[in-house]
Each structure stands twice: as C-alpha cells, then as structure tokens.
Write a protein that holds these residues in place. Structure first.
Motif, short mmCIF file in Angstrom:
data_model
loop_
_atom_site.label_atom_id
_atom_site.label_comp_id
_atom_site.label_asym_id
_atom_site.label_seq_id
_atom_site.Cartn_x
_atom_site.Cartn_y
_atom_site.Cartn_z
N HIS A 171 -2.39 -5.38 -5.41
CA HIS A 171 -0.95 -5.12 -5.56
C HIS A 171 -0.67 -4.66 -6.98
O HIS A 171 -1.24 -5.18 -7.95
CB HIS A 171 -0.18 -6.40 -5.25
CG HIS A 171 1.29 -6.21 -5.07
ND1 HIS A 171 2.14 -5.87 -6.10
CD2 HIS A 171 2.08 -6.32 -3.95
CE1 HIS A 171 3.37 -5.79 -5.64
NE2 HIS A 171 3.36 -6.05 -4.34
N GLU A 172 0.22 -3.68 -7.12
CA GLU A 172 0.49 -3.11 -8.45
C GLU A 172 0.96 -4.17 -9.44
O GLU A 172 0.71 -4.05 -10.65
CB GLU A 172 1.54 -2.00 -8.35
CG GLU A 172 2.89 -2.42 -7.83
CD GLU A 172 3.88 -1.26 -7.80
OE1 GLU A 172 3.52 -0.18 -8.30
OE2 GLU A 172 5.02 -1.45 -7.30
N GLU A 173 1.62 -5.21 -8.97
CA GLU A 173 2.12 -6.27 -9.86
C GLU A 173 0.97 -7.05 -10.50
O GLU A 173 1.15 -7.66 -11.57
CB GLU A 173 3.01 -7.21 -9.06
CG GLU A 173 3.62 -8.36 -9.86
CD GLU A 173 4.48 -9.26 -9.01
OE1 GLU A 173 4.56 -10.48 -9.33
OE2 GLU A 173 5.08 -8.78 -8.02
N TYR A 174 -0.22 -7.03 -9.86
CA TYR A 174 -1.32 -7.86 -10.33
C TYR A 174 -2.48 -7.04 -10.92
O TYR A 174 -3.53 -7.60 -11.24
CB TYR A 174 -1.85 -8.70 -9.17
CG TYR A 174 -0.82 -9.68 -8.66
CD1 TYR A 174 -0.71 -10.96 -9.20
CD2 TYR A 174 0.05 -9.32 -7.63
CE1 TYR A 174 0.24 -11.86 -8.74
CE2 TYR A 174 1.01 -10.21 -7.15
CZ TYR A 174 1.10 -11.47 -7.71
OH TYR A 174 2.04 -12.36 -7.25
N ARG A 175 -2.27 -5.74 -11.07
CA ARG A 175 -3.33 -4.91 -11.65
C ARG A 175 -3.47 -5.19 -13.14
O ARG A 175 -2.52 -5.55 -13.81
CB ARG A 175 -3.03 -3.43 -11.39
CG ARG A 175 -3.15 -3.07 -9.91
CD ARG A 175 -2.64 -1.69 -9.59
NE ARG A 175 -2.48 -1.53 -8.14
CZ ARG A 175 -1.81 -0.56 -7.56
NH1 ARG A 175 -1.23 0.37 -8.30
NH2 ARG A 175 -1.72 -0.51 -6.24
N ASP A 214 2.41 3.09 -2.08
CA ASP A 214 2.28 4.09 -3.13
C ASP A 214 0.83 4.47 -3.43
O ASP A 214 0.57 5.29 -4.32
CB ASP A 214 2.95 3.60 -4.42
CG ASP A 214 4.44 3.41 -4.25
OD1 ASP A 214 5.06 4.23 -3.55
OD2 ASP A 214 4.98 2.43 -4.80
N ILE A 215 -0.11 3.87 -2.71
CA ILE A 215 -1.53 4.18 -2.95
C ILE A 215 -1.84 5.56 -2.37
O ILE A 215 -1.42 5.90 -1.26
CB ILE A 215 -2.42 3.10 -2.30
CG1 ILE A 215 -2.19 1.75 -3.02
CG2 ILE A 215 -3.89 3.49 -2.39
CD1 ILE A 215 -2.95 0.60 -2.41
N ARG A 225 -7.95 -3.49 -2.16
CA ARG A 225 -6.66 -3.08 -2.71
C ARG A 225 -6.09 -4.22 -3.55
O ARG A 225 -6.23 -5.40 -3.19
CB ARG A 225 -5.64 -2.78 -1.60
CG ARG A 225 -6.10 -1.79 -0.54
CD ARG A 225 -6.06 -0.35 -1.02
NE ARG A 225 -6.24 0.57 0.07
CZ ARG A 225 -7.43 0.97 0.53
NH1 ARG A 225 -8.54 0.48 -0.02
NH2 ARG A 225 -7.52 1.85 1.52
N CYS A 283 0.80 -1.23 0.00
CA CYS A 283 0.00 0.00 0.00
C CYS A 283 0.83 1.28 0.00
O CYS A 283 0.27 2.38 0.03
CB CYS A 283 -0.92 0.01 1.22
SG CYS A 283 -2.13 -1.33 1.26
#
Length: 284
Positions: free
Chosen positions: A78-82, A22-23, A76, A20
């Motif tokens: 994770h950016e890797e899984y967006r 960078d959110i 939320r 979280c």
C-alpha cells in the motif's frame, strides 16, 4: 508498528482493489485475479495487516505450478506503507512459507519472474538465493501509434491439437531450454503442462499460423514459428478481439536479429528500449 500475516478472504476484495487502483497507471491485474487466487487451494494468498488500524498494508501470493514449482508472485505494498521495508518483510515471510513447502515435499524448487525496471524485486530475489535463469524481451505493437496499424484485416481461426510428442519437440521450446513462459509465469515443458494447455484450449491456428494463447489476464501469446508473419497475425487478431484493455504482447528470441529488425520496421516497441527485460529467477 505492529503487523501480522493472515490469509486473504473474499471480503478483502474492495480494500485490495482500492490499494491497487494506482499501480501501473490503474491497469493492475490484481482485482481481476483476486477471487481466483483466494480460491486457490494449492497455494496461499496472504496479506500483512497493520494491527493498529486493522488495515491491509501489503499482499503477496505463493502458488504451486506444474512439476512442483513453487511460484512467488503478486507482491504489492500500500502506498501509505512504502519506504518502511515492508516488501522485504513480506519477502522474508514468503521465504519461510516456501521453505515449509519444500520441507513438506509439496514443491521441489522455487521460481519468480520480474521486470528489468523492478530493481527492488530483482535485488530481493538475488539476496534470497535466487539465480537468474532466463532473460527475454517483451514486444508489442502500439496500434494507431508509430505507424503501427493493423496489417491483417480478416482471419480464418481454427484449433490445432499437437500430440504430446509433437508438443515436446517444438523448436520454440528447445530454443528456451524446454521452458514455457507466458504472462509472467514460467513452467517446465512436460506432459502435465501439455494437459493443462489442452484443457485450456490454448492451441490456436490463425490464417495457417500456429500459436499458443495462455494468460491469466493480459493478452499475451506465443508465436510457434517465431517469425514476423505469425506475430503480426496473432497480434492483430488479439487486438481486435481484445476484451481486457491490455495491448497484446509476446516475447522474442534475441538470437534472431532479423526478427528484431522486422519488428521495429512494423512499428513494434518494447518496454525497455530493446533490452532484455523479462527475467526468470530460480532457486533449486
């Protein structure tokens, strides 16, 4: 990829905190509420795991609010899984969980709150049978910007304790169809809520103006009279006493055009260019 759901534990804190970081430009409240949510025995705080990497790919929370309201929050990814439709998968799991609570009689309705700018969240809620129940506008004063300086220099702070009857008959609640909302949570105005607010010592009087301060993390407040003087006093006070790093905010009634003009004149801003942006969804 192979995924599975499980409940979060206190041992997951560091991984969730990293996820979280960078959110919302590093201001996500999730690390601050994490341990309380893990300990919440009424609801379920869960994650979706990438089994191949034994890695948390996403999280969400199902809470139970007063009057048996099931509440969906904290999604939320994770950016890797967006971009892999994991949010949809979490939403579907959440719906299954909510239906189970409905069948067991633990909740009798489902609610959620989202923002105008979160189009994906609004679309998911609407496609899952949620209907838009209320819309409001978030306002705040960006101190030291746009000439938004502190107006009130000194404060006389006390507490006030309304009776249940007085609480239930506040015009502020009547203007919102007897719904209390603060910090992205909406609850029916009931005796149970009244007792919660009394226990939280949420009823404040500052310089003779009455308000409610109730928040999980962010510094938000309700100005009972909903006029510029009350909003100014509470905003200035909370800004000076602020320990969370969040700018104080409140919501306003769009049926009061003069109030909006007064807020603009006193340097207040909104997140969405003075549009309704604070959405309450309900599924009965």
């Amino acid at each position: 990829m192979d995924y599975e759901f499980r409940l979060l534990t206190h041992d997951d804190y560091e991984e969730v905190k990293e996820m979280c970081k960078d959110i919302w430009d590093g201001t996500d409240y999730m690390p601050l509420v994490f341990h309380d949510w893990v300990d919440d025995e009424k609801g379920e705080f869960f994650c979706i795991i990438d089994k191949a990497k034994n890695k948390i790919a996403g999280i969400s929370k199902f809470s139970i609010l007063p009057e048996h309201m099931g509440w969906l929050e904290g999604l939320r990814v994770h950016e890797e899984y967006r971009g892999q439709k994991l949010a949809r998968r979490i939403q579907e799991y959440m719906s299954e969980l909510a239906n189970k609570y409905l069948e067991e009689g633990k909740v009798n309705k489902l609610g959620a709150c989202t923002h105008l700018n979160n189009a994906a969240s609004r679309k998911m809620l609407e496609s899952s049978g949620f209907e838009l129940e209320q819309q409001h506008m978030i306002v705040m004063k960006p101190y030291e910007e746009n000439n938004a300086v502190i107006t009130t220099k000194s404060f006389v702070v006390t507490r006030w304790k309304p009776t249940l009857e007085e609480f239930m008959n506040l015009d502020y609640f009547k203007s919102r169809d007897m719904i209390f909302h603060c910090d992205f949570t909406f609850m029916d105005v009931t005796e149970e809520l009244y007792n919660i607010l009394i226990k939280k010592d949420a009823f404040w009087e500052i310089n003779g103006k009455k308000g409610i301060i109730y928040y999980k993390v962010e510094t938000c407040f309700v100005a009972i009279d909903e006029d510029i003087d009350t909003i100014e006093i509470f905003s200035d006070y909370l800004y000076q006493k602020n320990k969370t790093g969040f700018t104080p905010y409140t919501t306003v009634n769009l049926k009061k055009p003069q109030l909006l003009e007064n807020l603009k004149a006193n340097g207040y801003i909104t997140w969405s260019d003075w549009k309704m942006d604070y959405f309450y969804y309900l599924k009965k």
